[in-house]
Motif scaffolding. Structure first.
Motif, PDB file in Angstrom:
ATOM      1  N   ASN A  83       0.834  -1.211   0.000  1.00 40.18           N
ATOM      2  CA  ASN A  83       0.000   0.000   0.000  1.00 40.18           C
ATOM      3  C   ASN A  83       0.868   1.260   0.000  1.00 40.18           C
ATOM      4  OD1 ASN A  83      -2.385  -1.508   0.140  1.00 40.18           O
ATOM      5  ND2 ASN A  83      -3.313  -0.085   1.593  1.00 40.18           N
ATOM      6  N   LYS A 107       6.233  -5.218   6.615  1.00 42.20           N
ATOM      7  CA  LYS A 107       5.471  -4.405   7.572  1.00 42.20           C
ATOM      8  C   LYS A 107       4.056  -4.182   7.047  1.00 42.20           C
ATOM      9  CE  LYS A 107       7.647  -1.042  10.681  1.00 42.20           C
ATOM     10  NZ  LYS A 107       6.899  -1.397  11.767  1.00 42.20           N
ATOM     11  N   GLY A 108       3.382  -5.292   6.785  1.00 47.55           N
ATOM     12  CA  GLY A 108       2.025  -5.207   6.241  1.00 47.55           C
ATOM     13  C   GLY A 108       1.066  -4.597   7.252  1.00 47.55           C
ATOM     14  N   LYS A 109       0.123  -3.832   6.733  1.00 45.89           N
ATOM     15  CA  LYS A 109      -0.793  -3.109   7.615  1.00 45.89           C
ATOM     16  C   LYS A 109      -2.215  -3.654   7.505  1.00 45.89           C
ATOM     17  CE  LYS A 109       0.028   0.716   5.467  1.00 45.89           C
ATOM     18  NZ  LYS A 109      -0.021   2.127   5.055  1.00 45.89           N
ATOM     19  N   GLY A 110      -2.890  -3.710   8.655  1.00 39.01           N
ATOM     20  CA  GLY A 110      -4.325  -3.934   8.687  1.00 39.01           C
ATOM     21  C   GLY A 110      -4.986  -2.592   8.947  1.00 39.01           C
ATOM     22  N   ARG A 114      -3.493  -2.000  12.974  1.00 34.15           N
ATOM     23  CA  ARG A 114      -3.214  -3.421  13.207  1.00 34.15           C
ATOM     24  C   ARG A 114      -2.202  -3.926  12.171  1.00 34.15           C
ATOM     25  NH1 ARG A 114      -9.146  -3.952  14.847  1.00 34.15           N
ATOM     26  NH2 ARG A 114      -9.507  -3.629  12.647  1.00 34.15           N
ATOM     27  N   TRP A 116      -0.604  -6.855   9.448  1.00 37.45           N
ATOM     28  CA  TRP A 116      -0.858  -8.012   8.595  1.00 37.45           C
ATOM     29  C   TRP A 116       0.392  -8.872   8.653  1.00 37.45           C
ATOM     30  CZ3 TRP A 116      -5.095 -10.069   6.972  1.00 37.45           C
ATOM     31  CH2 TRP A 116      -5.069 -11.075   5.990  1.00 37.45           C
ATOM     32  N   MET A 126      -0.812  -7.387  -2.591  1.00 38.70           N
ATOM     33  CA  MET A 126      -0.912  -6.577  -3.816  1.00 38.70           C
ATOM     34  C   MET A 126      -1.781  -5.346  -3.526  1.00 38.70           C
ATOM     35  SD  MET A 126      -3.475  -9.135  -5.895  1.00 38.70           S
ATOM     36  CE  MET A 126      -4.002  -8.018  -7.179  1.00 38.70           C
ATOM     37  N   SER A 127      -1.506  -4.264  -4.252  1.00 40.34           N
ATOM     38  CA  SER A 127      -2.282  -3.035  -4.055  1.00 40.34           C
ATOM     39  C   SER A 127      -2.573  -2.418  -5.409  1.00 40.34           C
ATOM     40  CB  SER A 127      -1.502  -2.036  -3.211  1.00 40.34           C
ATOM     41  OG  SER A 127      -1.176  -2.595  -1.960  1.00 40.34           O
ATOM     42  N   ASN A 168     -14.578  -6.230   5.338  1.00 43.24           N
ATOM     43  CA  ASN A 168     -13.339  -6.405   4.562  1.00 43.24           C
ATOM     44  C   ASN A 168     -12.629  -7.732   4.709  1.00 43.24           C
ATOM     45  OD1 ASN A 168     -12.501  -5.877   7.220  1.00 43.24           O
ATOM     46  ND2 ASN A 168     -10.499  -5.274   6.480  1.00 43.24           N
ATOM     47  N   LYS A 176     -10.296 -16.614   8.285  1.00 45.17           N
ATOM     48  CA  LYS A 176      -9.915 -15.514   7.387  1.00 45.17           C
ATOM     49  C   LYS A 176      -8.803 -15.946   6.441  1.00 45.17           C
ATOM     50  CE  LYS A 176      -8.631 -10.614   7.834  1.00 45.17           C
ATOM     51  NZ  LYS A 176      -8.799  -9.451   8.719  1.00 45.17           N
ATOM     52  N   GLY A 179      -7.535 -10.285   3.755  1.00 44.04           N
ATOM     53  CA  GLY A 179      -7.963  -9.008   4.331  1.00 44.04           C
ATOM     54  C   GLY A 179      -7.753  -7.918   3.298  1.00 44.04           C
ATOM     55  N   GLY A 197      -5.560  -2.414  -0.961  1.00 42.16           N
ATOM     56  CA  GLY A 197      -4.535  -3.413  -0.630  1.00 42.16           C
ATOM     57  C   GLY A 197      -5.190  -4.741  -0.298  1.00 42.16           C
ATOM     58  N   ASN A 201      -3.851 -15.387   1.838  1.00 38.00           N
ATOM     59  CA  ASN A 201      -3.041 -16.511   2.314  1.00 38.00           C
ATOM     60  C   ASN A 201      -3.102 -17.638   1.292  1.00 38.00           C
ATOM     61  OD1 ASN A 201      -2.627 -15.072   4.700  1.00 38.00           O
ATOM     62  ND2 ASN A 201      -4.468 -15.942   5.637  1.00 38.00           N
TER      63      ASN A 201
HETATM   64  C1  BT5 Z   1      -7.203  -6.304   7.292  1.00 33.69           C
HETATM   65  O1  BT5 Z   1      -7.199  -5.511   8.394  1.00 33.69           O
HETATM   66  O2  BT5 Z   1      -7.674  -7.417   7.225  1.00 33.69           O
HETATM   67  C2  BT5 Z   1      -6.516  -5.681   6.100  1.00 33.69           C
HETATM   68  C3  BT5 Z   1      -5.299  -6.428   5.695  1.00 33.69           C
HETATM   69  C4  BT5 Z   1      -4.730  -5.900   4.399  1.00 33.69           C
HETATM   70  C5  BT5 Z   1      -3.413  -6.535   4.073  1.00 33.69           C
HETATM   71  C6  BT5 Z   1      -2.930  -6.116   2.725  1.00 33.69           C
HETATM   72  S1  BT5 Z   1      -1.506  -6.971   2.207  1.00 33.69           S
HETATM   73  C7  BT5 Z   1      -1.294  -5.892   0.883  1.00 33.69           C
HETATM   74  C8  BT5 Z   1      -1.584  -4.511   1.414  1.00 33.69           C
HETATM   75  N1  BT5 Z   1      -0.413  -3.946   2.022  1.00 33.69           N
HETATM   76  C9  BT5 Z   1      -0.595  -3.719   3.335  1.00 33.69           C
HETATM   77  O3  BT5 Z   1       0.251  -3.219   4.096  1.00 33.69           O
HETATM   78  N2  BT5 Z   1      -1.834  -4.117   3.701  1.00 33.69           N
HETATM   79  C10 BT5 Z   1      -2.570  -4.643   2.574  1.00 33.69           C
HETATM   80  P1  BT5 Z   1      -8.016  -5.821   9.730  1.00 33.69           P
HETATM   81  O4  BT5 Z   1      -9.455  -6.044   9.414  1.00 33.69           O
HETATM   82  O5  BT5 Z   1      -7.653  -4.730  10.642  1.00 33.69           O
HETATM   83  O6  BT5 Z   1      -7.450  -7.186  10.246  1.00 33.69           O
HETATM   84  C11 BT5 Z   1      -6.179  -7.258  10.805  1.00 33.69           C
HETATM   85  C12 BT5 Z   1      -6.178  -8.500  11.687  1.00 33.69           C
HETATM   86  O7  BT5 Z   1      -6.206  -9.666  10.853  1.00 33.69           O
HETATM   87  C13 BT5 Z   1      -4.939  -8.646  12.534  1.00 33.69           C
HETATM   88  O8  BT5 Z   1      -5.078  -7.950  13.750  1.00 33.69           O
HETATM   89  C14 BT5 Z   1      -4.881 -10.151  12.760  1.00 33.69           C
HETATM   90  O9  BT5 Z   1      -5.749 -10.548  13.790  1.00 33.69           O
HETATM   91  C15 BT5 Z   1      -5.459 -10.690  11.468  1.00 33.69           C
HETATM   92  N3  BT5 Z   1      -4.408 -11.112  10.528  1.00 33.69           N
HETATM   93  C16 BT5 Z   1      -3.158 -10.618  10.360  1.00 33.69           C
HETATM   94  N4  BT5 Z   1      -2.509 -11.281   9.385  1.00 33.69           N
HETATM   95  C17 BT5 Z   1      -3.359 -12.231   8.940  1.00 33.69           C
HETATM   96  C18 BT5 Z   1      -3.286 -13.243   7.941  1.00 33.69           C
HETATM   97  N5  BT5 Z   1      -2.191 -13.431   7.186  1.00 33.69           N
HETATM   98  N6  BT5 Z   1      -4.376 -14.021   7.757  1.00 33.69           N
HETATM   99  C19 BT5 Z   1      -5.499 -13.863   8.476  1.00 33.69           C
HETATM  100  N7  BT5 Z   1      -5.628 -12.939   9.437  1.00 33.69           N
HETATM  101  C20 BT5 Z   1      -4.577 -12.118   9.658  1.00 33.69           C
END
Ligand code: BT5
Length: 319
Positions: A83, A107-110, A114, A116, A126-127, A168, A176, A179, A197, A201
């Motif tokens: 992203n 350093k993936g972001k949720g 939060r 990733w 991918m973004s 999402n 899951k 995300g 973004g 998995n």
């Molecule tokens: C999301 O946030 O689900 C959004 C994730 C988006 C990731 C993509 S990767 C490409 C792009 N670049 C980035 O930096 N980000 C995007 P949220 O709804 O806030 O959920 C985050 C929560 O999902 C974490 O707190 C974990 O509990 C869980 N989580 C983290 N990694 C995971 C994974 N690989 N598979 C399933 N759950 C995961």
């Protein structure tokens, strides 16, 4: 040149001599060997046998711009977050539909700060950059249509029963698998760009810690490895299709009928948390604005614009 040689080996599906490759591309056998070495360094598996030549074992899951084969794709071996790279290219100026893909994301972001989980050539980050002519208020709808695209791509390419958990998450068998994080750069009335973004998995064999209970991958579901480039192409195609529909056919209202059959919240007891307030009840709809509609026990209809939604299980736990 190296990808021309790769294509030749792929087309042949058998050994090709260094001499024949050299003649075709008008280079020496040493140059052929050099290019073969470069391909091997990228992860391709190529057998070389004296007197026979080179054979491509076409099983490796190699990711690069050539394999993804999308003219607006930028591939990086390692990024902090796709992203962030997408935002950098959007700030400089890029086409609608440009996509950043990486091998490793450290350093993936949720959402809401939060994380990733780190990606190390075993899954997809991918973004895509979009420039929709919509109001910033409508931007969360982009997350919803991206959910349709990913669910469809996973169903079509991997045969899993992928569903959307509003807003999402993409889930398979209650866990899951993907995300989506949508970020935007906007003024009050006007969006400069949106970055969608997507983390999927794919080939992880197991998850650790809190993800053990929550997360799944295509490998865990189907006991089979998948080639990421095929999934990425599938997601890009579906995303471009549904985005065109969104832009040309009345926004989310025009995509709602595509969304509803994939959404697992509908008809379930849910608990929605947005900032500090909490609403419990039955999820009855996702309306034309993309809001989750919850019918409370008192019979009130509450529209949830954004936030976390947990689904209540038989034993009163929420997931
Ligand atoms: C999301 O946030 O689900 C959004 C994730 C988006 C990731 C993509 S990767 C490409 C792009 N670049 C980035 O930096 N980000 C995007 P949220 O709804 O806030 O959920 C985050 C929560 O999902 C974490 O707190 C974990 O509990 C869980 N989580 C983290 N990694 C995971 C994974 N690989 N598979 C399933 N759950 C995961």
């Amino acid at each position: 040149m190296k990808y021309d040689i790769l294509q030749m080996l792929r087309d042949r599906g058998d050994y090709v001599s260094g001499e024949e490759i050299g003649e075709k591309f008008n280079v020496s056998r040493a140059a052929v060997w050099k290019n073969i070495s470069k391909l091997k360094a990228e992860g391709y598996i190529i057998n070389s046998v004296s007197n026979r030549g080179y054979l491509l074992e076409d099983t490796a899951d190699v990711l690069n711009e050539y394999e993804i084969d999308y003219d607006k794709c930028i591939y990086r071996e390692e990024v902090s977050s796709t992203n962030d790279v997408a935002k950098e290219i959007a700030n400089i100026g890029c086409e609608d539909g440009a996509v950043v893909v990486c091998g490793r994301q450290i350093k993936g972001k949720g959402r809401l700060g939060r994380e990733w989980a780190e990606i190390n050539n075993d899954s997809i980050a991918m973004s895509m950059v979009l420039h929709p002519d919509i109001s910033p208020m409508e931007a969360p709808q982009i997350t919803l249509i991206a959910g349709i695209a990913v669910a469809r791509a996973l169903r079509n390419t991997a045969g899993v029963n992928a569903c959307i958990k509003w807003p999402n998450d993409i889930v398979v068998n209650g866990k899951k698998i993907c995300g989506i994080l949508t970020e935007m750069n906007a003024e009050i009335e006007n969006i400069k760009y949106v970055v969608v973004g997507i983390g999927v998995n794919v080939n992880q064999e197991a998850f650790e810690g809190e993800l053990k209970e929550k997360a799944t991958s295509l490998y865990i579901e189907n006991n089979k490895r998948y080639r990421r480039n095929i999934l990425i192409r599938g997601i890009i195609n579906e995303l471009n299709k549904i985005y065109n529909q969104f832009i040309n056919e009345n926004g989310f209202a025009g995509c709602r009928m595509d969304y509803l059959p994939l959404c697992i919240n509908i008809g379930k007891k849910v608990k929605a948390i947005y900032r500090k307030s909490e609403v419990t009840g039955e999820a009855v709809d996702v309306n034309e604005n993309g809001e989750l509609v919850i019918k409370t026990q008192a019979g009130d209809m509450v529209n949830i614009f954004a936030g976390e939604v947990s689904i209540r299980l038989e034993d009163n736990r929420y997931v």
